[in-house]
Write an enzyme that holds these catalytic residues in place. Structure first.
Site, PDB file in Angstrom:
ATOM      1  N   ARG A  71       1.152  -0.996  -0.015  1.00  0.00           N
ATOM      2  CA  ARG A  71      -0.279  -0.172  -0.046  1.00  0.00           C
ATOM      3  C   ARG A  71       0.747   0.965   0.493  1.00  0.00           C
ATOM      4  O   ARG A  71       1.816   1.825   0.838  1.00  0.00           O
ATOM      5  CB  ARG A  71      -0.921   0.219   1.224  1.00  0.00           C
ATOM      6  CG  ARG A  71      -1.409   1.930   1.437  1.00  0.00           C
ATOM      7  CD  ARG A  71      -2.870   1.025   2.401  1.00  0.00           C
ATOM      8  NE  ARG A  71      -2.765   1.276   3.403  1.00  0.00           N
ATOM      9  CZ  ARG A  71      -3.659   0.639   4.757  1.00  0.00           C
ATOM     10  NH1 ARG A  71      -4.908   1.549   4.082  1.00  0.00           N
ATOM     11  NH2 ARG A  71      -3.487   1.301   5.981  1.00  0.00           N
ATOM     12  N   ASP A 117      -3.571   1.798  14.137  1.00  0.00           N
ATOM     13  CA  ASP A 117      -3.255   2.873  13.202  1.00  0.00           C
ATOM     14  C   ASP A 117      -3.694   3.866  13.009  1.00  0.00           C
ATOM     15  O   ASP A 117      -4.312   4.494  13.691  1.00  0.00           O
ATOM     16  CB  ASP A 117      -2.720   2.365  11.410  1.00  0.00           C
ATOM     17  CG  ASP A 117      -4.152   1.710  10.857  1.00  0.00           C
ATOM     18  OD1 ASP A 117      -5.851   2.908  11.323  1.00  0.00           O
ATOM     19  OD2 ASP A 117      -4.768   1.727   9.519  1.00  0.00           O
TER      20      ASP A 117
END
EC number: 2.3.3.9
Length: 530
Positions: A164, A445
């Site tokens: 990503r 996160d």
């Protein structure tokens, strides 16, 4: 202006190891693509600001009449490569060397190595991450833990690796072209592609990316053009690069057909990035007092606006021949058997909902959840690689009103205090170079910290009340922040409090939660501290 390797400026001295990443080809491509595509990126970010101004003035996101033909016409994305067709279970994590090995060895189909929300964008962390992924792709990655001497290496038949890249809003301040930063996602994509495409093609695969934070199909087109440029520069066939796009912003849910169409030569699926999606719901509708969310603990996939989003994503993807990936189970297994049973019950219920809706795969944050989720997958998918056969054609039409439905639930003192503690601990970790952190039994996160601090900001801006009747003011927040900081300090201990920059995190959290204008991403002011 001709682009040469010498036109790329470094604001840090390159170590010999990092110098290997910046071949003349890499430097030249970074300069060329930055000059060609950075002006367009700047326009795209301005268009985001313009759209937000419209929402702040009372408009609501909606399907675009100008692209009705794309939504109505009959087309499909390019055929999905064989090794991307079965993605029942995916695990995510930062590009840390030990974590990469453990994730690739887990009982999962895919590991998404994250340069974005699970990775603090320190220069050393990002560049070492590129080296780690290069070594993972050739199969030579190994690691010995200096703390205990434990050795880690890849097992045979590891999970499929997908990287990503950073979102369009994030710059890379350590690389300059013409005196301005190179877009962070461009750095991630160019370096990862150049150092891995030959290995991956030789292994009968392609170069696979996750693309985050898109808001509009014109942003998808930007990536489509970048991917095509990389393939052409290396004389590879169109579709060597394949991507999955996260639908994790509220504007993007109204653009799913258009995003798939813009990227149709490269895209294989969309993903429900639900935590960031909740953050985006708050941010996009920040001026709408009737759509303020309650405590984040009650904003689950059972809320009407989130259920509609999941079902519409599945229907849209399957109509276009693309995979519909589900969201993250962020729980960490507990050593306490009773607690662990409660955790697994929640995970099971969440995944039952996703797979019964028709999702083709789902995410976990910890390998310990894999057996539970595998049971759910076996029940719903069996031997099928995916659920593309689930069309949801008989569903009632999902309208803009469904996707914007206000959420029921209370705003509680306990919820607000939890938001403060979680945001404080995450920001401190991020400033210390860690982007993926266990906090109170969840693997967090950046998205969780974003939800936490934007919720508080919005509650303050609209003068909302807690369930006990107190008005949520800047003063109330500041007093709670002071109290919760002491609780966190006691939990982590003095040494860690000092080492992990908690004081700076507390200052930053106070600034962004009480500012008159909402800070778009906490990672942008945070980046100045790295």
């Amino acid at each position: 202006m001709s682009s040469t390797a010498h036109d790329l400026q470094f604001t840090k001295t390159l170590s010999p190891e990092f110098s290997e990443l910046f071949t003349d080809q890499a430097k030249t491509l970074l300069v060329q693509l930055t000059r060609q595509y950075r002006p367009r990126l700047e326009q795209l970010l301005q268009a985001r600001e313009h759209a937000q101004t419209q929402y702040d003035s009372g408009q609501l996101p909606d399907f675009d009449p100008a692209t009705a033909e794309v939504r109505a016409s009959n087309w499909k994305v390019a055929a999905i490569p064989t090794d991307l067709q079965k993605r029942h279970l995916e695990i995510t994590g930062p590009v840390d060397r030990k974590m990469i090995i453990n994730a690739l060895n887990a009982d999962v189909d895919v590991f998404m190595a994250d340069f974005e929300d699970a990775q603090s964008p320190t220069w050393d962390g990002l560049m070492q991450g590129q080296i780690n992924l290069r070594d993972a792709n050739v199969g030579t990655i190994e690691y010995t833990d200096p703390a205990n001497g434990k050795h880690y290496q890849l097992k045979s038949n590891p999970a499929l690796l997908i990287a990503r890249v950073r979102g369009l809003h994030l710059p890379e301040k350590h690389l300059l072209v013409d005196g301005k930063p190179v877009p962070g996602g461009l750095v991630d994509a160019v370096l990862y592609y150049l150092h891995n495409y030959q290995t991956r093609i030789a292994n009968g695969s392609g170069v696979y990316f996750y693309v985050p934070k898109l808001q509009h199909h014109s942003e998808a087109q930007w990536w489509q053009d970048i991917f095509s440029e990389l393939e052409d520069a290396t004389q590879q066939a169109r579709g060597t690069i394949r991507c999955t796009v996260l639908i994790e912003t509220l504007p993007a849910v109204f653009q799913m057909h258009e995003i798939l169409h813009s990227l149709r030569h490269h895209i294989v699926g969309l993903n429900c990035g639900r935590w960031d999606y909740i953050f985006s719901y708050i941010k996009t509708l920040r001026a709408h007092a009737d759509r303020v969310l309650p405590d984040r603990q009650v904003v689950t996939m059972n809320q009407p606006f989130l259920s509609a989003y999941s079902r519409l994503l599945i229907k849209t993807c399957h109509q276009r021949g693309a995979l519909a990936m589900g969201g993250m189970a962020a729980f960490i297994p507990s050593k306490n058997p009773d607690e662990n049973e409660q955790i697994l019950t929640k995970v099971r219920a969440d995944k039952e909902l996703e797979f019964s809706n028709g999702h083709d795969g789902t995410w976990i944050a910890h390998p310990g959840l894999a057996p539970t989720v595998r049971e759910v997958i076996a029940k719903h998918i069996g031997d099928y690689p995916n659920q593309l056969h689930v069309t949801r054609d008989t569903d009632a039409e999902i309208t803009a009103a469904d996707l914007l439905e206000p959420s029921a639930g209370e705003r509680t003192e306990a919820g607000m205090r939890t938001n403060i503690r979680v945001a404080l601990q995450y920001i401190a970790a991020w400033l210390s170079g860690k982007g993926c952190v266990p906090i109170y039994g969840l693997m967090e996160d950046a998205a969780t910290a974003e939800i936490s601090r934007t919720s508080i900001w919005q509650w303050i801006q609209h003068g909302k009340t807690l369930s006990d009747g107190r008005v949520i003011s800047k003063e109330l927040f500041r007093s709670m922040l002071t109290e919760e900081a002491q609780i966190v300090k006691a939990e982590v201990g003095n040494q860690r409090w000092l080492n992990e920059r908690f004081e700076t995190a507390q200052t930053l959290l106070e600034e962004i939660a009480t500012a008159d204008q909402l800070t778009e991403f906490l990672t942008l002011p945070g980046y100045d501290y790295l």
